[in-house]
Design a protein around this motif. Structure first.
Motif, PDB file in Angstrom:
ATOM      1  N   ILE A  32       0.720  -1.292  -0.055  1.00 15.22           N
ATOM      2  CA  ILE A  32       0.100   0.068   0.041  1.00 15.22           C
ATOM      3  C   ILE A  32       1.020   1.224  -0.030  1.00 15.22           C
ATOM      4  O   ILE A  32       1.345   1.673   0.945  1.00 15.22           O
ATOM      5  N   ASP A  42      -2.117  -5.509   0.087  1.00 16.74           N
ATOM      6  CA  ASP A  42      -2.902  -5.328  -1.181  1.00 16.74           C
ATOM      7  C   ASP A  42      -3.788  -6.245  -1.733  1.00 16.74           C
ATOM      8  O   ASP A  42      -4.479  -6.031  -2.504  1.00 16.74           O
ATOM      9  N   THR A  98     -11.399  -6.673   2.206  1.00 14.38           N
ATOM     10  CA  THR A  98     -12.003  -5.409   2.435  1.00 14.38           C
ATOM     11  C   THR A  98     -11.947  -4.473   1.478  1.00 14.38           C
ATOM     12  O   THR A  98     -12.766  -3.414   1.467  1.00 14.38           O
ATOM     13  N   PHE A  99     -10.849  -4.692   0.641  1.00 17.00           N
ATOM     14  CA  PHE A  99     -10.940  -3.512  -0.725  1.00 17.00           C
ATOM     15  C   PHE A  99     -12.043  -3.486  -1.673  1.00 17.00           C
ATOM     16  O   PHE A  99     -12.332  -4.677  -2.071  1.00 17.00           O
ATOM     17  N   CYS A 126      -9.215  -8.484   8.043  1.00 21.26           N
ATOM     18  CA  CYS A 126      -8.994  -7.357   6.968  1.00 21.26           C
ATOM     19  C   CYS A 126      -9.584  -6.181   7.483  1.00 21.26           C
ATOM     20  O   CYS A 126      -8.976  -5.091   7.377  1.00 21.26           O
ATOM     21  N   MET A 129      -8.201  -1.791   8.517  1.00 21.06           N
ATOM     22  CA  MET A 129      -8.505  -0.731   7.495  1.00 21.06           C
ATOM     23  C   MET A 129      -8.349   0.866   8.378  1.00 21.06           C
ATOM     24  O   MET A 129      -7.729   1.216   7.710  1.00 21.06           O
TER      25      MET A 129
END
Length: 401
Positions: free
Chosen positions: A23, A167, A171-172, A346, A350
Motif C-alpha cells: 500500500i 494489497d 475488504t478493499f 482485514c 483498515m
C-alpha cells in the motif's frame, strides 16, 4: 578488526516494520537503530571504517521436496539472494583516516521497502510476502543485513524480518465487485457463474451463483440433457520457475463440495447457489499447543496465498464442474485471490492502514528525519561508563545496578 557485538533494535514499543507493504500511501519502511559495542566480555574499542544496512530477500524452491524420493532433494533446491531497495550508509570515517576506534555506536536508520509497481524496473517492484510452504517446497524470507567495514575487511550481520503484503485484503472495494464467467463445451448447455466477491482468507465463506442455460437454437437436444451433479472446489496451483525455460506446475485441490441434482434441463435453465468454507491451517499441535514460530515467517492461518516471487508463483482458482448426460461435462476455472487474513481480520486492519497513511504524509522518502546518532570514541573518558564499566583500583569492573 576487534570482535564487535552488533544488534538491530526497533523503536520503543513498536516493530521494525512501519506502514503496510503493498500500500504505497503508507510508505512501508523499516525503522530502528544499529547498536555496535565491543564483543561480549570485552572492552577493547571497535575499529570502524563504514557501516551500511540493507534489506535482503532470500528465495528458495525445491519442487521435489514433497515427494517420497529423497535422493534428489538437495540437488533440486534452487536459491536466489536479492537486495531489496537501496543500501543505506549509516556511518563513514572522515577523509584522511583509515578507521575510527569507537566504544559505542547507536546509528538510527530508515530503510524504505519498494512500493511502486515498477514494470521493467525490478528495484521498484513490491517484494513478495514472507512465506514457507510445507516441506520447504518454496520459501521467501527477509533479513536486515548490517555490513561493518574496517579497511578491506567486511563483516556481515543478518537479522530476520518477517514481511506481509496488504494489497490483497478482502475488504478493499476492488475485490468486492461481482465477477462472472461463462463456459460451454458442445454448444448445447452453457455454464455461467457469478461471485459476489473474489478475495478470500482462512475460514471465509465462498458463495457462488450458478446458472445452467440451454442453447435456444438446440432446444430439442438440450431438453434431453440431465444435470447429474454440480461440484464446486478450490484449487491451488504452484508454478515453479515460472520465469524460466522449464516451468513446472503442481495443482492441489484444497476443498470440494458436490451436490447431486438429477433433473432434466428446464427450458428456463437451472439456477442454484452453492458454497463452501475456505480451508484454514491448524496451527496447534495434537496437544493443543501453539508451537513457537520461526522469526523469519509470520504465523499465518492459511497454508499459502496469492503471491508471485522470482522462482515461484502461487495462484488460486474456484472450479465449478457440471456433470451432464447427453452432453459433455463442463468445467469452469475462475481465478480468485487468497489473502493471508480472514475477512474479520482485514476489517480490523483498515483503520490502522488509514492512520498509517496519515502518518506517512509527514515522511520524506528522499530525506527522512532521523534521530541523532550516538557515537562515543575510544578517547572519550566516558567511554567505559557508557559500557557499564568503571575503574576500581586500576581494574575494570562492571557496574552493579
Amino acid at each position: 578488526m576487534a570482535f564487535a557485538s552488533v544488534r538491530v533494535t526497533g523503536n520503543p514499543n513498536s516493530n521494525f516494520l512501519v506502514g503496510y507493504p503493498g500500500i504505497s500511501a503508507t510508505l512501508p519502511r523499516l525503522e530502528g537503530k544499529v547498536e555496535i559495542r565491543p564483543g561480549v566480555n570485552a572492552t577493547a574499542p571497535v575499529l570502524v571504517s563504514m557501516v551500511t544496512i540493507h534489506l535482503q530477500r532470500r528465495e528458495t524452491i525445491n519442487p521435489t521436496a514433497d515427494s517420497l524420493l529423497r535422493s534428489q532433494v538437495s540437488s533440486q533446491r534452487r536459491e536466489i539472494i536479492d537486495m531489496v531497495g537501496r543500501q543505506m550508509c549509516l556511518y563513514k570515517v572522515p577523509p584522511g583516516r583509515d578507521a575510527e576506534a569507537v566504544m559505542l555506536m547507536d546509528l538510527p536508520f530508515m530503510v524504505f521497502i519498494p512500493f511502486g509497481r515498477g514494470g521493467e524496473e525490478v528495484a521498484r517492484r513490491v517484494p513478495p510476502a514472507s512465506l514457507q510452504l510445507d516441506k520447504r517446497t518454496a520459501e521467501t524470507f527477509y533479513e536486515l543485513v548490517v555490513e561493518l567495514r574496517h579497511g578491506s575487511e567486511i563483516k556481515k550481520y543478518a537479522f530476520p524480518v518477517p514481511i506481509a503484503r496488504y494489497d490483497t485484503l478482502s475488504t478493499f472495494g476492488m475485490y468486492n465487485r461481482p465477477e462472472s464467467a461463462e463456459r460451454t463445451t458442445d454448444h448445447i448447455v452453457t455454464l455461467g457463474i457469478s461471485l459476489p466477491r473474489w478475495s478470500y482468507g482462512p475460514l471465509d465463506p465462498v458463495s457462488v451463483y450458478i446458472k445452467l442455460s440451454p442453447n435456444s437454437d438446440w432446444m430439442n437436444k438440450a431438453k434431453r440433457v440431465t444435470i447429474q451433479s454440480i461440484t464446486v472446489g478450490i484449487e491451488e496451483e504452484i508454478i515453479y520457475n515460472h520465469e524460466g525455460d522449464e516451468p513446472s506446475r503442481k495443482v492441489k485441490t484444497l476443498a470440494k463440495h458436490n451436490q447431486t441434482v438429477g433433473v432434466k434441463m428446464p427450458e428456463a435453465g437451472y439456477f442454484t447457489n452453492l458454497g463452501l468454507v475456505f480451508p484454514a491451517r491448524e496451527l496447534r499441535d495434537s496437544d493443543g499447543v501453539l508451537p513457537r514460530g520461526r522469526k523469519e515467517f509470520p504465523t499465518y492461518a492459511v497454508a499459502g496465498f496469492t503471491t508471485t516471487g522470482t522462482l515461484y508463483k502461487i495462484e488460486y482458482y474456484l472450479t465449478v464442474k457440471a456433470k451432464l448426460s447427453s452432453a459433455r461435462d463442463i468445467l469452469l476455472r475462475q481465478p480468485i485471490v487468497v489473502c493471508p487474513f480472514d475477512h474479520a481480520g482485514c476489517k480490523e486492519e483498515m483503520e490502522a492502514i488509514e492512520q498509517a497513511a496519515k502518518d506517512a504524509a509527514h515522511v520524506s522518502p528522499d530525506n527522512p528525519l532521523l534521530p541523532p546518532q550516538k557515537i562515543i570514541k575510544a578517547d572519550n573518558p566516558a567511554g567505559l561508563r557508557a559500557l557499564g564499566i568503571g575503574m576500581v583500583g586500576g581494574m575494570r569492573k562492571p557496574y552493579i545496578e
